[in-house]
Design an enzyme around this catalytic site. Structure first.
Site, PDB file in Angstrom:
ATOM      1  CG  HIS A  80      32.255  33.411  33.433  1.00  0.00           C
ATOM      2  ND1 HIS A  80      31.040  33.238  34.517  1.00  0.00           N
ATOM      3  CD2 HIS A  80      31.911  33.167  32.281  1.00  0.00           C
ATOM      4  CE1 HIS A  80      30.055  32.791  33.523  1.00  0.00           C
ATOM      5  NE2 HIS A  80      30.578  33.019  32.279  1.00  0.00           N
TER       6      HIS A  80
ATOM      7  CG  ASP B 154      33.540  34.824  24.498  1.00  0.00           C
ATOM      8  OD1 ASP B 154      33.009  35.435  25.743  1.00  0.00           O
ATOM      9  OD2 ASP B 154      32.698  34.533  23.718  1.00  0.00           O
TER      10      ASP B 154
HETATM   11  C1  SDX Z   1      30.637  35.703  28.560  1.00  0.00           C
HETATM   12  O1  SDX Z   1      27.509  35.640  32.590  1.00  0.00           O
HETATM   13  C2  SDX Z   1      27.863  34.685  31.528  1.00  0.00           C
HETATM   14  O2  SDX Z   1      27.503  33.612  31.759  1.00  0.00           O
HETATM   15  C3  SDX Z   1      28.405  35.337  30.391  1.00  0.00           C
HETATM   16  C4  SDX Z   1      28.895  34.196  29.189  1.00  0.00           C
HETATM   17  C5  SDX Z   1      27.625  33.545  28.789  1.00  0.00           C
HETATM   18  O3  SDX Z   1      27.804  32.278  28.354  1.00  0.00           O
HETATM   19  O4  SDX Z   1      26.405  34.150  28.555  1.00  0.00           O
HETATM   20  O5  SDX Z   1      29.777  33.249  29.799  1.00  0.00           O
HETATM   21  C6  SDX Z   1      29.504  34.869  28.008  1.00  0.00           C
HETATM   22  O6  SDX Z   1      30.270  37.081  28.372  1.00  0.00           O
HETATM   23  C7  SDX Z   1      32.066  35.389  29.017  1.00  0.00           C
HETATM   24  C8  SDX Z   1      32.676  36.606  29.281  1.00  0.00           C
HETATM   25  C9  SDX Z   1      33.296  37.356  28.184  1.00  0.00           C
HETATM   26  N1  SDX Z   1      34.166  38.601  28.361  1.00  0.00           N
HETATM   27  C10 SDX Z   1      35.406  38.554  28.699  1.00  0.00           C
HETATM   28  O7  SDX Z   1      36.159  37.685  28.482  1.00  0.00           O
HETATM   29  C11 SDX Z   1      35.925  39.910  29.180  1.00  0.00           C
HETATM   30  C12 SDX Z   1      37.102  39.943  30.078  1.00  0.00           C
HETATM   31  N2  SDX Z   1      36.484  39.310  31.384  1.00  0.00           N
HETATM   32  C13 SDX Z   1      36.227  40.541  32.384  1.00  0.00           C
HETATM   33  O8  SDX Z   1      35.716  41.881  31.870  1.00  0.00           O
HETATM   34  C14 SDX Z   1      35.282  39.758  33.388  1.00  0.00           C
HETATM   35  O9  SDX Z   1      35.897  38.766  33.865  1.00  0.00           O
HETATM   36  C15 SDX Z   1      34.104  39.617  33.336  1.00  0.00           C
HETATM   37  C16 SDX Z   1      33.114  40.637  32.751  1.00  0.00           C
HETATM   38  C17 SDX Z   1      33.808  38.435  32.536  1.00  0.00           C
HETATM   39  C18 SDX Z   1      33.490  39.109  34.636  1.00  0.00           C
HETATM   40  O10 SDX Z   1      33.531  40.358  35.416  1.00  0.00           O
HETATM   41  P1  SDX Z   1      33.087  40.456  36.815  1.00  0.00           P
HETATM   42  O11 SDX Z   1      32.427  39.072  37.367  1.00  0.00           O
HETATM   43  O12 SDX Z   1      31.932  41.764  37.109  1.00  0.00           O
HETATM   44  O13 SDX Z   1      34.233  40.692  37.595  1.00  0.00           O
HETATM   45  P2  SDX Z   1      34.929  42.028  37.982  1.00  0.00           P
HETATM   46  O14 SDX Z   1      35.029  42.835  36.758  1.00  0.00           O
HETATM   47  O15 SDX Z   1      34.312  42.848  39.134  1.00  0.00           O
HETATM   48  O16 SDX Z   1      36.369  41.793  38.114  1.00  0.00           O
HETATM   49  C19 SDX Z   1      36.932  41.079  39.715  1.00  0.00           C
HETATM   50  C20 SDX Z   1      38.413  41.525  39.619  1.00  0.00           C
HETATM   51  C21 SDX Z   1      38.502  43.050  39.100  1.00  0.00           C
HETATM   52  O17 SDX Z   1      39.631  43.480  39.848  1.00  0.00           O
HETATM   53  P3  SDX Z   1      39.436  44.555  41.044  1.00  0.00           P
HETATM   54  O18 SDX Z   1      38.834  45.757  40.515  1.00  0.00           O
HETATM   55  O19 SDX Z   1      38.696  43.795  42.173  1.00  0.00           O
HETATM   56  O20 SDX Z   1      40.774  44.661  41.755  1.00  0.00           O
HETATM   57  O21 SDX Z   1      39.043  40.802  38.701  1.00  0.00           O
HETATM   58  C22 SDX Z   1      39.918  41.424  37.607  1.00  0.00           C
HETATM   59  C23 SDX Z   1      38.878  43.179  37.939  1.00  0.00           C
HETATM   60  O22 SDX Z   1      40.037  43.875  37.262  1.00  0.00           O
HETATM   61  N3  SDX Z   1      39.533  41.123  36.513  1.00  0.00           N
HETATM   62  C24 SDX Z   1      40.395  40.922  35.338  1.00  0.00           C
HETATM   63  C25 SDX Z   1      39.635  40.452  34.205  1.00  0.00           C
HETATM   64  N4  SDX Z   1      38.692  39.785  34.642  1.00  0.00           N
HETATM   65  C26 SDX Z   1      38.472  40.341  36.035  1.00  0.00           C
HETATM   66  N5  SDX Z   1      41.455  41.448  35.119  1.00  0.00           N
HETATM   67  C27 SDX Z   1      42.272  41.327  33.970  1.00  0.00           C
HETATM   68  N6  SDX Z   1      41.573  40.666  32.900  1.00  0.00           N
HETATM   69  C28 SDX Z   1      40.381  40.231  33.006  1.00  0.00           C
HETATM   70  N7  SDX Z   1      39.985  39.433  31.977  1.00  0.00           N
END
Ligand code: SDX
Length: 427
Positions: A304, A361
């Site tokens: 998140h 989720d």
């Molecule tokens: C919702 O914003 C809100 O409030 C959203 C929400 C709401 O109520 O409106 O809470 C609802 O959208 C919840 C999130 C649902 N999405 C997912 O579950 C999809 C999986 N999660 C990720 O894609 C990610 O965690 C996000 C999109 C939720 C957040 O992404 P960020 O904050 O942009 O973080 P990032 O993508 O920059 O990740 C930071 C690091 C990365 O590694 P590096 O490139 O720095 O080496 O963490 C890793 C990412 O690869 N990472 C993950 C991961 N989430 C982050 N690696 C593997 N699996 C994951 N789920």
């Protein structure tokens, strides 16, 4: 704390005001930065950028706190109805009995949609995704309900129409996609009950409302009702900032929510769990793929932007899974896989290092499956829950005297000036 930060460059310095929120959050007000220094800031994904001052929802990502208008979401999930929560978010306080009665009457009186809308549904390909249909139909509402004379009347009636009709429209898309008779809202049913009845009642087999399913839906929608400046809410605020009408702004929020990194994750989690189940329940492969930087796969429902601890909503959702499945006497193998996956991921150093925990989720799809909602409607369920939050945030931006059209700047990295080359001279 200092009221200013000093920005020094090339021997010059300027002072930038510090803004401190009611919960101690700090911001540097850079609204004069470009005028005074020629600099802009750059912040891909706006991870460090505040877009507004807001009094609606407070989140603490480190402590896992979520409050709507100051009330902890745990208390609202325990004691409030979804209608009360919607009223609280939009109007800033819980309704009195008389206000709630008036709100209920308004929602009931506006819960039907124009009969001509049915032809719109019937002309979508049967396999259309319900989020695409919902976004289109919400935008289409403007055509049926043109602008009203006064801004006040326009706002209040449009907000009520959206809250009242979104359930009817969602259930209609489900019924029509299956070639079933559309079920109309009933004046004797409350908000959540009405939706379930419109989804599952049929002329030959009346739908029996199960209190456990109604409670689960009430809590589900309360947990989704608002979440400060998330992607879809920001879309609503940006579109609203151009003074586009509320239907258009909400339609843009639905479109943003559809993305699998945002609201579409609840559907993606179930698809991921089904894939793991098809692989004999081997969740270790999913964890390995999620850690593999050469693989775009993400562990859906984990991580998140704000929560760097357990999403407080996921805690409630997980507990609700156990209670609901036990009451309904359902066993769902995907819940067992989800729990094993969570346990393994949370012990894995990668997830520990990145502070990746289950978000709302991760378990929400299990609840929706138990209620009987089809997977392709999971994000529609999220949208119905988030609608009051979108409306509240949009209204707050409309009421903000300092609000202006959202138009970020950029740093240009393309070609410097070149002359036009006639086609004959191009190789
Ligand atoms: C919702 O914003 C809100 O409030 C959203 C929400 C709401 O109520 O409106 O809470 C609802 O959208 C919840 C999130 C649902 N999405 C997912 O579950 C999809 C999986 N999660 C990720 O894609 C990610 O965690 C996000 C999109 C939720 C957040 O992404 P960020 O904050 O942009 O973080 P990032 O993508 O920059 O990740 C930071 C690091 C990365 O590694 P590096 O490139 O720095 O080496 O963490 C890793 C990412 O690869 N990472 C993950 C991961 N989430 C982050 N690696 C593997 N699996 C994951 N789920």
């Amino acid at each position: 704390m200092d009221e200013f930060v000093t920005f020094t460059y090339n021997g010059k310095e300027i002072k930038l005001p510090v803004i401190i929120g009611t919960e101690g959050e700090k911001a540097i007000d850079i609204s004069t930065l470009r005028r005074d220094t020629g600099f802009i800031t750059l912040d891909p994904g706006y991870a460090n950028t505040g877009s507004c001052l807001s009094a609606i929802t407070y989140m603490d990502g480190e402590k896992g706190i979520l409050r709507y208008r100051g009330i902890p979401v745990e208390q609202l999930a325990e004691h409030a109805t979804f209608k009360e929560t919607a009223y609280l978010l939009i109007n800033g306080k819980l309704p009195t009995r008389e206000q709630l009665t008036r709100f209920s009457v308004m929602l009931n009186d506006n819960s039907l949609v124009h009969e001509d809308l049915k032809t719109f549904y019937q002309n979508f390909p049967r396999a259309s995704h319900p989020m695409g249909i919902l976004s289109s139909m919400v935008n289409a509402l403007r055509s049926f309900y043109p602008e009203l004379d006064t801004f006040e009347e326009e706002i209040n009636l449009t907000m009520t129409r959206l809250l009242a009709k979104v359930r009817t429209m969602a259930a209609m898309s489900y019924k029509i996609s299956r070639g079933h008779t559309v079920v109309y809202p009933r004046p004797d049913l409350a908000y959540c009950e009405n939706f379930l009845n419109m989804m599952f009642d049929t002329p030959v087999k009346p739908y029996e409302l199960n209190p456990a399913a109604v409670k689960a839906l009430r809590v589900f929608w309360i947990l989704h009702a608002d979440h400060e400046q998330n992607c879809s809410t920001s879309a609503v605020r940006v579109v609203g900032s151009a003074r586009a009408n509320l239907y258009a702004a909400i339609s843009s929020g639905i479109s943003a929510l559809w993305g699998p990194l945002h609201g579409g994750a609840n559907q993606a989690v179930i698809e991921m769990l089904n894939d793991i189940k098809a692989n004999g329940g081997d969740y270790k492969k999913a964890i390995a793929k999620a850690k593999d930087k050469t693989d775009p796969f993400r562990l859906m429902g984990f991580g998140h932007r704000v929560y760097k601890t357990y999403d407080p909503r996921a805690k409630i959702m997980k507990k609700m899974c156990d209670e609901l499945l036990e009451t309904l006497q359902i066993s769902d193998p995907l819940l067992d896989i989800a729990k094993e996956l969570e346990e393994a991921a949370r012990k894995d150093q990668y997830f520990i290092d990145y502070n990746l925990y289950p978000n709302i989720d991760f378990y929400s799809g299990i609840v929706l499956r138990a209620i009987g909602i089809p997977t392709n409607m999971f994000t529609v369920m999220f949208a119905i829950g988030r609608l009051p939050g979108w409306i509240a945030q949009w209204k707050e931006s409309m009421d903000d005297p300092n609000w202006k059209i959202c138009r970020p700047r950029q740093i240009y990295t393309g070609h410097t000036q070149e002359d036009f080359i006639p086609i004959q001279a191009r190789t």
